[in-house]
Scaffold this motif. Sequence first.
Motif, PDB file in Angstrom:
ATOM      1  N   GLY A 153       0.721  -1.166  -0.139  1.00  0.00           N
ATOM      2  CA  GLY A 153      -0.019  -0.125   0.006  1.00  0.00           C
ATOM      3  C   GLY A 153       0.852   1.277  -0.051  1.00  0.00           C
ATOM      4  N   TRP A 154       0.129   2.336  -0.537  1.00  0.00           N
ATOM      5  CA  TRP A 154       1.140   3.557  -0.609  1.00  0.00           C
ATOM      6  C   TRP A 154       1.573   4.049   0.539  1.00  0.00           C
ATOM      7  N   ARG A 155       0.859   3.913   1.792  1.00  0.00           N
ATOM      8  CA  ARG A 155       1.282   4.480   3.023  1.00  0.00           C
ATOM      9  C   ARG A 155       2.421   3.689   3.626  1.00  0.00           C
ATOM     10  N   ALA A 156       2.806   2.628   3.096  1.00  0.00           N
ATOM     11  CA  ALA A 156       4.020   1.809   3.603  1.00  0.00           C
ATOM     12  C   ALA A 156       5.029   2.841   2.911  1.00  0.00           C
ATOM     13  N   ALA A 157       4.921   3.363   1.878  1.00  0.00           N
ATOM     14  CA  ALA A 157       5.943   4.068   1.138  1.00  0.00           C
ATOM     15  C   ALA A 157       6.133   5.405   1.955  1.00  0.00           C
ATOM     16  N   PHE A 158       5.251   6.011   2.464  1.00  0.00           N
ATOM     17  CA  PHE A 158       5.500   7.210   3.535  1.00  0.00           C
ATOM     18  C   PHE A 158       6.416   6.733   4.706  1.00  0.00           C
ATOM     19  N   TRP A 159       5.846   5.732   5.300  1.00  0.00           N
ATOM     20  CA  TRP A 159       6.438   5.345   6.344  1.00  0.00           C
ATOM     21  C   TRP A 159       7.905   5.204   6.183  1.00  0.00           C
ATOM     22  N   ALA A 160       8.093   4.441   5.169  1.00  0.00           N
ATOM     23  CA  ALA A 160       9.566   3.995   4.855  1.00  0.00           C
ATOM     24  C   ALA A 160      10.507   5.358   4.510  1.00  0.00           C
ATOM     25  N   VAL A 161      10.210   6.259   4.117  1.00  0.00           N
ATOM     26  CA  VAL A 161      10.697   7.592   3.719  1.00  0.00           C
ATOM     27  C   VAL A 161      10.914   8.219   5.140  1.00  0.00           C
ATOM     28  N   ALA A 162      10.078   8.036   6.157  1.00  0.00           N
ATOM     29  CA  ALA A 162      10.214   8.735   7.611  1.00  0.00           C
ATOM     30  C   ALA A 162      11.451   7.994   8.230  1.00  0.00           C
ATOM     31  N   ALA A 163      11.346   6.461   8.127  1.00  0.00           N
ATOM     32  CA  ALA A 163      12.159   5.642   8.673  1.00  0.00           C
ATOM     33  C   ALA A 163      13.632   5.908   8.069  1.00  0.00           C
ATOM     34  N   LEU A 164      13.684   6.170   6.741  1.00  0.00           N
ATOM     35  CA  LEU A 164      15.059   6.501   6.213  1.00  0.00           C
ATOM     36  C   LEU A 164      15.676   7.642   6.558  1.00  0.00           C
ATOM     37  N   CYS A 165      14.892   8.627   6.877  1.00  0.00           N
ATOM     38  CA  CYS A 165      15.375   9.789   7.573  1.00  0.00           C
ATOM     39  C   CYS A 165      15.923   9.856   8.795  1.00  0.00           C
ATOM     40  N   LEU A 166      15.566   8.750   9.771  1.00  0.00           N
ATOM     41  CA  LEU A 166      16.078   8.853  11.304  1.00  0.00           C
ATOM     42  C   LEU A 166      17.601   8.247  11.331  1.00  0.00           C
TER      43      LEU A 166
END
Length: 422
Positions: A153-166
Amino acid sequence: MFVHVLGLAVFAQGTSEFMLSGLVPGIARDLSVSVAAAASLTSAYAIGMVAGAPLMAAWSARWPRRGALAGFLAAFVVVHVVGAVTPNFAVLFATRIVAAVVNAGFLAVAMSVATSLVAPGKQARATAVLLSGVTLACVAGVPAGALLGERAGWRAAFWAVAALCLPALALVFRSAPADAAGRAEVRVRREIGVLRARPVRSALALAAAVNGATFATFAYLAVIATDTARLPEAAVPGLLAAFGAGAFAGVTVAGRQDDGGQDDGGRDDRGKGDRDKGDRDKGERGKGERGKGDGRPRRGLLLASAALPVGWAALALAGTAVVPLFVLATVQGALSFGVGSALVNRALRAASDAPALGGSFATAALNVGAFAGPLLAGAATAATGDQRTAAWVSAALAAAGTAPAAAAARRARLRRRPDTYA
Protein backbone atom coordinates in the motif's frame (compact mmCIF):
# COMPACT_ATOMS: atom_id res chain seq x y z
CA MET A 1 32.42 11.87 5.90
CA PHE A 2 29.57 14.13 6.94
CA VAL A 3 28.79 15.10 3.35
CA HIS A 4 27.66 11.50 2.78
CA VAL A 5 25.28 11.82 5.73
CA LEU A 6 23.74 14.81 4.01
CA GLY A 7 23.59 12.76 0.81
CA LEU A 8 21.58 10.07 2.65
CA ALA A 9 19.05 12.68 3.76
CA VAL A 10 18.83 14.11 0.25
CA PHE A 11 18.26 10.57 -1.05
CA ALA A 12 15.30 10.15 1.32
CA GLN A 13 13.89 13.55 0.37
CA GLY A 14 14.37 12.89 -3.33
CA THR A 15 12.59 9.57 -2.97
CA SER A 16 9.67 11.35 -1.33
CA GLU A 17 9.53 13.97 -4.07
CA PHE A 18 9.50 11.54 -6.99
CA MET A 19 7.85 8.42 -5.57
CA LEU A 20 4.32 9.74 -6.16
CA SER A 21 4.54 8.72 -9.81
CA GLY A 22 4.38 5.06 -8.80
CA LEU A 23 1.79 5.58 -6.08
CA VAL A 24 -0.82 7.57 -8.01
CA PRO A 25 -3.13 4.62 -8.83
CA GLY A 26 -3.19 3.37 -5.24
CA ILE A 27 -3.76 6.81 -3.73
CA ALA A 28 -6.59 7.51 -6.18
CA ARG A 29 -8.34 4.25 -5.25
CA ASP A 30 -7.78 4.46 -1.51
CA LEU A 31 -8.86 8.09 -1.07
CA SER A 32 -11.61 7.96 -3.73
CA VAL A 33 -10.20 10.78 -5.85
CA SER A 34 -9.50 11.01 -9.55
CA VAL A 35 -6.16 10.05 -11.06
CA ALA A 36 -5.62 13.70 -12.00
CA ALA A 37 -6.18 14.75 -8.38
CA ALA A 38 -3.76 12.13 -7.09
CA ALA A 39 -1.17 13.17 -9.69
CA SER A 40 -1.51 16.78 -8.48
CA LEU A 41 0.33 15.76 -5.31
CA THR A 42 3.48 16.10 -7.41
CA SER A 43 2.47 19.69 -8.09
CA ALA A 44 1.81 20.24 -4.38
CA TYR A 45 5.41 19.30 -3.62
CA ALA A 46 6.58 21.64 -6.35
CA ILE A 47 4.56 24.51 -4.83
CA GLY A 48 6.41 24.07 -1.56
CA MET A 49 9.79 23.91 -3.28
CA VAL A 50 9.10 27.04 -5.36
CA ALA A 51 8.07 29.05 -2.32
CA GLY A 52 10.43 27.45 0.14
CA ALA A 53 13.73 27.48 -1.76
CA PRO A 54 14.45 31.25 -1.85
CA LEU A 55 12.66 32.01 1.42
CA MET A 56 14.41 29.28 3.39
CA ALA A 57 17.79 30.15 1.87
CA ALA A 58 17.50 33.72 3.14
CA TRP A 59 15.74 32.93 6.42
CA SER A 60 18.08 30.18 7.61
CA ALA A 61 21.34 31.89 6.62
CA ARG A 62 22.13 32.95 10.21
CA TRP A 63 20.94 29.83 12.04
CA PRO A 64 23.40 27.45 13.74
CA ARG A 65 23.91 24.76 11.15
CA ARG A 66 23.30 21.73 13.37
CA GLY A 67 20.00 23.11 14.65
CA ALA A 68 18.87 24.12 11.18
CA LEU A 69 19.65 20.75 9.59
CA ALA A 70 18.13 18.77 12.45
CA GLY A 71 15.04 20.97 12.64
CA PHE A 72 14.26 20.75 8.94
CA LEU A 73 14.88 17.00 8.85
CA ALA A 74 12.76 16.34 11.96
CA ALA A 75 9.88 18.34 10.46
CA PHE A 76 10.23 16.29 7.27
CA VAL A 77 9.80 13.08 9.29
CA VAL A 78 6.75 14.40 11.14
CA VAL A 79 4.84 15.46 8.03
CA HIS A 80 5.44 12.06 6.43
CA VAL A 81 4.01 10.34 9.49
CA VAL A 82 0.95 12.58 9.22
CA GLY A 83 0.65 11.81 5.51
CA ALA A 84 0.92 8.08 6.18
CA VAL A 85 -2.03 8.02 8.60
CA THR A 86 -4.43 10.61 7.21
CA PRO A 87 -7.64 9.45 5.47
CA ASN A 88 -8.19 12.95 4.05
CA PHE A 89 -6.84 13.94 0.64
CA ALA A 90 -6.73 17.65 1.54
CA VAL A 91 -4.53 16.89 4.55
CA LEU A 92 -2.27 14.73 2.40
CA PHE A 93 -2.01 17.56 -0.12
CA ALA A 94 -1.04 19.98 2.66
CA THR A 95 1.62 17.62 4.03
CA ARG A 96 3.23 17.50 0.61
CA ILE A 97 3.54 21.30 0.55
CA VAL A 98 5.01 21.44 4.07
CA ALA A 99 7.41 18.58 3.31
CA ALA A 100 8.67 20.46 0.26
CA VAL A 101 9.19 23.70 2.20
CA VAL A 102 11.32 21.99 4.85
CA ASN A 103 13.10 20.01 2.12
CA ALA A 104 14.02 23.31 0.47
CA GLY A 105 15.28 24.63 3.80
CA PHE A 106 17.37 21.53 4.40
CA LEU A 107 18.94 21.77 0.94
CA ALA A 108 19.75 25.46 1.40
CA VAL A 109 21.70 24.74 4.60
CA ALA A 110 23.18 21.44 3.39
CA MET A 111 24.67 23.05 0.29
CA SER A 112 26.41 25.64 2.45
CA VAL A 113 27.70 23.01 4.88
CA ALA A 114 28.88 20.64 2.12
CA THR A 115 31.01 23.30 0.46
CA SER A 116 32.36 24.76 3.72
CA LEU A 117 33.65 21.45 5.10
CA VAL A 118 36.03 20.66 2.23
CA ALA A 119 38.99 22.34 0.59
CA PRO A 120 38.15 24.83 -2.19
CA GLY A 121 39.41 22.45 -4.87
CA LYS A 122 36.99 19.74 -3.76
CA GLN A 123 33.82 21.79 -3.43
CA ALA A 124 32.41 20.61 -6.76
CA ARG A 125 32.92 17.00 -5.72
CA ALA A 126 31.20 17.61 -2.37
CA THR A 127 28.25 19.19 -4.13
CA ALA A 128 28.11 16.24 -6.53
CA VAL A 129 28.01 13.77 -3.62
CA LEU A 130 25.17 15.73 -2.06
CA LEU A 131 23.11 16.01 -5.23
CA SER A 132 23.76 12.41 -6.23
CA GLY A 133 21.15 11.57 -3.63
CA VAL A 134 18.50 12.95 -5.98
CA THR A 135 19.53 10.87 -8.98
CA LEU A 136 19.99 7.76 -6.83
CA ALA A 137 16.46 8.34 -5.58
CA CYS A 138 15.29 8.08 -9.19
CA VAL A 139 17.32 4.92 -9.79
CA ALA A 140 16.60 3.03 -6.56
CA GLY A 141 14.34 4.92 -4.17
CA VAL A 142 11.43 5.61 -6.50
CA PRO A 143 11.15 2.05 -7.90
CA ALA A 144 11.52 0.67 -4.37
CA GLY A 145 8.76 2.98 -3.20
CA ALA A 146 6.54 1.88 -6.07
CA LEU A 147 7.25 -1.79 -5.30
CA LEU A 148 6.51 -1.26 -1.61
CA GLY A 149 3.33 0.61 -2.50
CA GLU A 150 2.24 -2.21 -4.79
CA ARG A 151 2.93 -4.88 -2.15
CA ALA A 152 1.93 -3.10 1.07
CA GLY A 153 0.00 0.00 0.00
CA TRP A 154 1.04 3.57 -0.66
CA ARG A 155 1.06 4.45 3.05
CA ALA A 156 3.93 2.02 3.60
CA ALA A 157 6.06 4.09 1.22
CA PHE A 158 5.48 7.19 3.36
CA TRP A 159 6.45 5.26 6.51
CA ALA A 160 9.59 4.04 4.74
CA VAL A 161 10.68 7.57 3.84
CA ALA A 162 10.20 8.69 7.44
CA ALA A 163 12.23 5.71 8.69
CA LEU A 164 14.99 6.36 6.15
CA CYS A 165 15.44 9.88 7.51
CA LEU A 166 16.00 8.73 11.10
CA PRO A 167 19.62 7.51 10.74
CA ALA A 168 20.53 10.74 8.97
CA LEU A 169 18.81 12.74 11.72
CA ALA A 170 20.79 10.93 14.42
CA LEU A 171 24.06 11.50 12.56
CA VAL A 172 23.24 15.18 12.06
CA PHE A 173 22.84 15.59 15.83
CA ARG A 174 26.16 13.82 16.33
CA SER A 175 28.35 15.22 13.55
CA ALA A 176 26.98 18.46 12.11
CA PRO A 177 28.86 21.70 12.83
CA ALA A 178 27.16 23.47 15.72
CA ASP A 179 28.28 26.97 14.86
CA ALA A 180 27.16 29.46 12.26
CA ALA A 181 30.70 30.15 11.05
CA GLY A 182 31.02 30.79 7.37
CA ARG A 183 27.34 31.63 6.94
CA ALA A 184 27.66 34.95 5.13
CA GLU A 185 24.92 37.52 5.44
CA VAL A 186 22.58 37.29 2.51
CA ARG A 187 22.19 40.61 0.70
CA VAL A 188 18.82 39.78 -0.78
CA ARG A 189 18.28 42.88 -2.92
CA ARG A 190 21.74 42.74 -4.46
CA GLU A 191 21.49 39.05 -5.27
CA ILE A 192 18.01 39.39 -6.74
CA GLY A 193 19.43 42.12 -8.97
CA VAL A 194 22.02 39.64 -10.25
CA LEU A 195 19.30 37.09 -10.91
CA ARG A 196 17.44 39.57 -13.10
CA ALA A 197 20.20 39.50 -15.72
CA ARG A 198 18.99 38.19 -19.07
CA PRO A 199 21.37 35.19 -19.31
CA VAL A 200 20.22 34.00 -15.87
CA ARG A 201 16.54 34.51 -16.64
CA SER A 202 16.91 32.72 -19.96
CA ALA A 203 18.58 29.67 -18.41
CA LEU A 204 16.04 29.52 -15.59
CA ALA A 205 13.07 29.81 -17.96
CA LEU A 206 14.43 27.04 -20.18
CA ALA A 207 15.08 24.84 -17.14
CA ALA A 208 11.48 25.37 -16.02
CA ALA A 209 10.12 24.40 -19.44
CA VAL A 210 12.28 21.27 -19.66
CA ASN A 211 11.36 20.18 -16.14
CA GLY A 212 7.70 20.87 -16.86
CA ALA A 213 7.95 18.54 -19.84
CA THR A 214 9.67 15.91 -17.69
CA PHE A 215 7.10 15.88 -14.93
CA ALA A 216 4.07 16.17 -17.20
CA THR A 217 4.76 12.60 -18.31
CA PHE A 218 6.61 11.32 -15.22
CA ALA A 219 3.55 11.97 -13.04
CA TYR A 220 1.50 9.78 -15.41
CA LEU A 221 4.10 7.14 -16.24
CA ALA A 222 2.62 4.50 -13.93
CA VAL A 223 -0.87 5.15 -15.27
CA ILE A 224 0.35 4.99 -18.88
CA ALA A 225 1.96 1.63 -18.09
CA THR A 226 -1.10 0.09 -16.41
CA ASP A 227 -4.01 1.71 -18.29
CA THR A 228 -2.56 2.18 -21.77
CA ALA A 229 0.17 -0.45 -22.17
CA ARG A 230 -1.89 -2.90 -20.05
CA LEU A 231 1.08 -3.84 -17.89
CA PRO A 232 0.53 -5.28 -14.41
CA GLU A 233 1.23 -2.97 -11.50
CA ALA A 234 4.20 -5.17 -10.61
CA ALA A 235 5.93 -3.90 -13.77
CA VAL A 236 5.73 -0.23 -12.71
CA PRO A 237 8.84 -0.31 -10.46
CA GLY A 238 10.87 -1.68 -13.38
CA LEU A 239 9.65 1.11 -15.65
CA LEU A 240 10.49 3.76 -13.06
CA ALA A 241 13.89 2.15 -12.55
CA ALA A 242 14.52 2.40 -16.31
CA PHE A 243 13.62 6.09 -16.23
CA GLY A 244 15.84 6.58 -13.17
CA ALA A 245 18.78 4.76 -14.73
CA GLY A 246 18.50 7.03 -17.74
CA ALA A 247 18.34 10.06 -15.46
CA PHE A 248 21.50 8.96 -13.62
CA ALA A 249 23.32 8.45 -16.92
CA GLY A 250 22.17 11.84 -18.22
CA VAL A 251 23.32 13.71 -15.12
CA THR A 252 26.66 11.86 -15.18
CA VAL A 253 27.37 12.75 -18.82
CA ALA A 254 26.29 16.36 -18.33
CA GLY A 255 28.48 16.62 -15.24
CA ARG A 256 31.55 15.33 -17.06
CA GLN A 257 31.06 17.83 -19.86
CA ASP A 258 30.65 20.56 -17.29
CA ASP A 259 33.82 19.48 -15.46
CA GLY A 260 35.71 19.81 -18.74
CA GLY A 261 34.56 23.39 -19.07
CA GLN A 262 35.50 24.24 -15.50
CA ASP A 263 38.94 22.68 -15.67
CA ASP A 264 40.12 25.19 -18.21
CA GLY A 265 38.60 28.17 -16.49
CA GLY A 266 35.41 28.09 -18.48
CA ARG A 267 33.28 29.08 -15.51
CA ASP A 268 34.92 32.43 -15.05
CA ASP A 269 35.06 33.19 -18.76
CA ARG A 270 31.41 32.38 -19.28
CA GLY A 271 30.30 34.37 -16.24
CA LYS A 272 32.19 37.41 -17.49
CA GLY A 273 31.02 36.84 -21.01
CA ASP A 274 27.39 36.94 -19.98
CA ARG A 275 28.02 40.38 -18.56
CA ASP A 276 30.15 41.62 -21.43
CA LYS A 277 29.41 40.33 -24.92
CA GLY A 278 32.48 41.96 -26.43
CA ASP A 279 34.85 40.16 -24.09
CA ARG A 280 33.09 36.87 -24.77
CA ASP A 281 33.35 37.20 -28.52
CA LYS A 282 36.98 38.17 -28.26
CA GLY A 283 37.68 35.22 -25.99
CA GLU A 284 35.94 32.78 -28.30
CA ARG A 285 37.88 33.99 -31.34
CA GLY A 286 41.27 34.26 -29.67
CA LYS A 287 41.61 31.57 -27.05
CA GLY A 288 41.82 28.50 -29.23
CA GLU A 289 41.32 25.38 -27.22
CA ARG A 290 39.45 27.11 -24.43
CA GLY A 291 36.90 28.42 -26.89
CA LYS A 292 36.45 24.95 -28.33
CA GLY A 293 36.02 23.47 -24.89
CA ASP A 294 33.22 25.92 -24.16
CA GLY A 295 31.52 25.32 -27.50
CA ARG A 296 31.24 21.56 -27.38
CA PRO A 297 28.98 21.37 -24.30
CA ARG A 298 26.74 24.08 -25.75
CA ARG A 299 26.35 22.17 -29.02
CA GLY A 300 25.65 18.98 -27.09
CA LEU A 301 23.07 20.80 -24.99
CA LEU A 302 21.33 22.11 -28.11
CA LEU A 303 21.25 18.67 -29.73
CA ALA A 304 19.87 17.03 -26.59
CA SER A 305 17.30 19.80 -26.19
CA ALA A 306 16.17 19.36 -29.79
CA ALA A 307 15.77 15.62 -29.25
CA LEU A 308 13.54 16.07 -26.20
CA PRO A 309 10.23 16.94 -27.93
CA VAL A 310 10.84 14.24 -30.54
CA GLY A 311 11.30 11.63 -27.81
CA TRP A 312 8.15 12.67 -25.96
CA ALA A 313 6.14 12.52 -29.16
CA ALA A 314 7.54 9.06 -29.86
CA LEU A 315 6.50 7.92 -26.40
CA ALA A 316 2.97 9.23 -27.01
CA LEU A 317 2.77 7.28 -30.26
CA ALA A 318 4.50 4.07 -29.16
CA GLY A 319 3.59 4.01 -25.46
CA THR A 320 1.13 1.16 -25.92
CA ALA A 321 3.93 -1.33 -26.65
CA VAL A 322 6.07 -2.65 -23.80
CA VAL A 323 9.55 -2.53 -25.34
CA PRO A 324 9.26 0.96 -26.87
CA LEU A 325 7.79 2.24 -23.61
CA PHE A 326 10.76 0.99 -21.57
CA VAL A 327 13.32 2.15 -24.14
CA LEU A 328 11.79 5.61 -24.51
CA ALA A 329 11.41 6.01 -20.74
CA THR A 330 15.15 5.34 -20.37
CA VAL A 331 16.12 7.70 -23.20
CA GLN A 332 13.83 10.49 -22.03
CA GLY A 333 15.07 10.14 -18.47
CA ALA A 334 18.63 10.62 -19.73
CA LEU A 335 17.79 13.56 -21.99
CA SER A 336 15.53 15.32 -19.49
CA PHE A 337 17.84 15.14 -16.49
CA GLY A 338 20.98 15.68 -18.55
CA VAL A 339 19.59 18.84 -20.16
CA GLY A 340 18.11 20.01 -16.86
CA SER A 341 21.43 19.54 -15.05
CA ALA A 342 23.33 21.42 -17.75
CA LEU A 343 20.85 24.29 -17.63
CA VAL A 344 21.11 24.59 -13.85
CA ASN A 345 24.91 24.69 -14.08
CA ARG A 346 24.66 27.32 -16.79
CA ALA A 347 22.35 29.44 -14.62
CA LEU A 348 24.65 29.10 -11.59
CA ARG A 349 27.65 30.26 -13.61
CA ALA A 350 25.78 33.26 -14.89
CA ALA A 351 24.59 34.00 -11.33
CA SER A 352 28.00 33.53 -9.69
CA ASP A 353 27.58 36.91 -7.92
CA ALA A 354 24.48 35.57 -6.14
CA PRO A 355 26.00 32.66 -4.18
CA ALA A 356 23.28 32.42 -1.52
CA LEU A 357 20.17 32.71 -3.69
CA GLY A 358 21.40 31.46 -7.07
CA GLY A 359 20.94 27.80 -6.22
CA SER A 360 17.59 28.41 -4.56
CA PHE A 361 16.26 30.23 -7.61
CA ALA A 362 17.44 27.38 -9.82
CA THR A 363 15.57 24.99 -7.53
CA ALA A 364 12.50 27.22 -7.72
CA ALA A 365 12.64 27.34 -11.53
CA LEU A 366 12.82 23.55 -11.78
CA ASN A 367 9.84 23.23 -9.48
CA VAL A 368 7.80 25.81 -11.36
CA GLY A 369 8.05 23.30 -14.19
CA ALA A 370 7.32 20.38 -11.88
CA PHE A 371 4.20 22.22 -10.70
CA ALA A 372 2.90 23.34 -14.09
CA GLY A 373 3.67 20.18 -16.06
CA PRO A 374 1.41 17.73 -14.19
CA LEU A 375 -1.40 20.31 -14.00
CA LEU A 376 -1.34 20.86 -17.76
CA ALA A 377 -1.12 17.11 -18.32
CA GLY A 378 -4.04 16.55 -15.95
CA ALA A 379 -6.23 19.03 -17.83
CA ALA A 380 -5.26 17.53 -21.17
CA THR A 381 -5.80 13.90 -20.18
CA ALA A 382 -9.14 14.75 -18.57
CA ALA A 383 -10.24 16.38 -21.81
CA THR A 384 -9.13 13.53 -24.08
CA GLY A 385 -9.58 10.52 -21.80
CA ASP A 386 -6.20 9.21 -23.03
CA GLN A 387 -3.29 9.11 -20.57
CA ARG A 388 -0.79 9.32 -23.44
CA THR A 389 -1.87 12.94 -23.90
CA ALA A 390 0.51 13.73 -21.04
CA ALA A 391 3.43 12.85 -23.35
CA TRP A 392 2.05 15.21 -26.01
CA VAL A 393 1.98 17.96 -23.37
CA SER A 394 5.62 17.14 -22.62
CA ALA A 395 6.49 17.40 -26.31
CA ALA A 396 4.80 20.80 -26.55
CA LEU A 397 6.51 22.16 -23.44
CA ALA A 398 9.92 20.91 -24.52
CA ALA A 399 9.49 22.40 -27.99
CA ALA A 400 8.27 25.73 -26.59
CA GLY A 401 11.29 25.93 -24.30
CA THR A 402 14.01 24.76 -26.66
CA ALA A 403 12.98 26.53 -29.87
CA PRO A 404 13.90 30.05 -28.60
CA ALA A 405 17.24 28.73 -27.30
CA ALA A 406 18.05 27.17 -30.68
CA ALA A 407 17.11 30.39 -32.47
CA ALA A 408 19.28 32.45 -30.10
CA ALA A 409 22.23 30.11 -30.64
CA ARG A 410 21.85 30.41 -34.41
CA ARG A 411 21.79 34.22 -34.19
CA ALA A 412 24.91 34.12 -32.04
CA ARG A 413 26.71 31.99 -34.65
CA LEU A 414 25.70 34.43 -37.36
CA ARG A 415 27.06 37.37 -35.36
CA ARG A 416 30.36 35.58 -34.76
CA ARG A 417 30.85 34.66 -38.44
CA PRO A 418 29.32 37.46 -40.54
CA ASP A 419 31.74 36.89 -43.41
CA THR A 420 30.33 33.37 -43.96
CA TYR A 421 26.84 34.70 -44.64
CA ALA A 422 27.70 37.89 -46.52
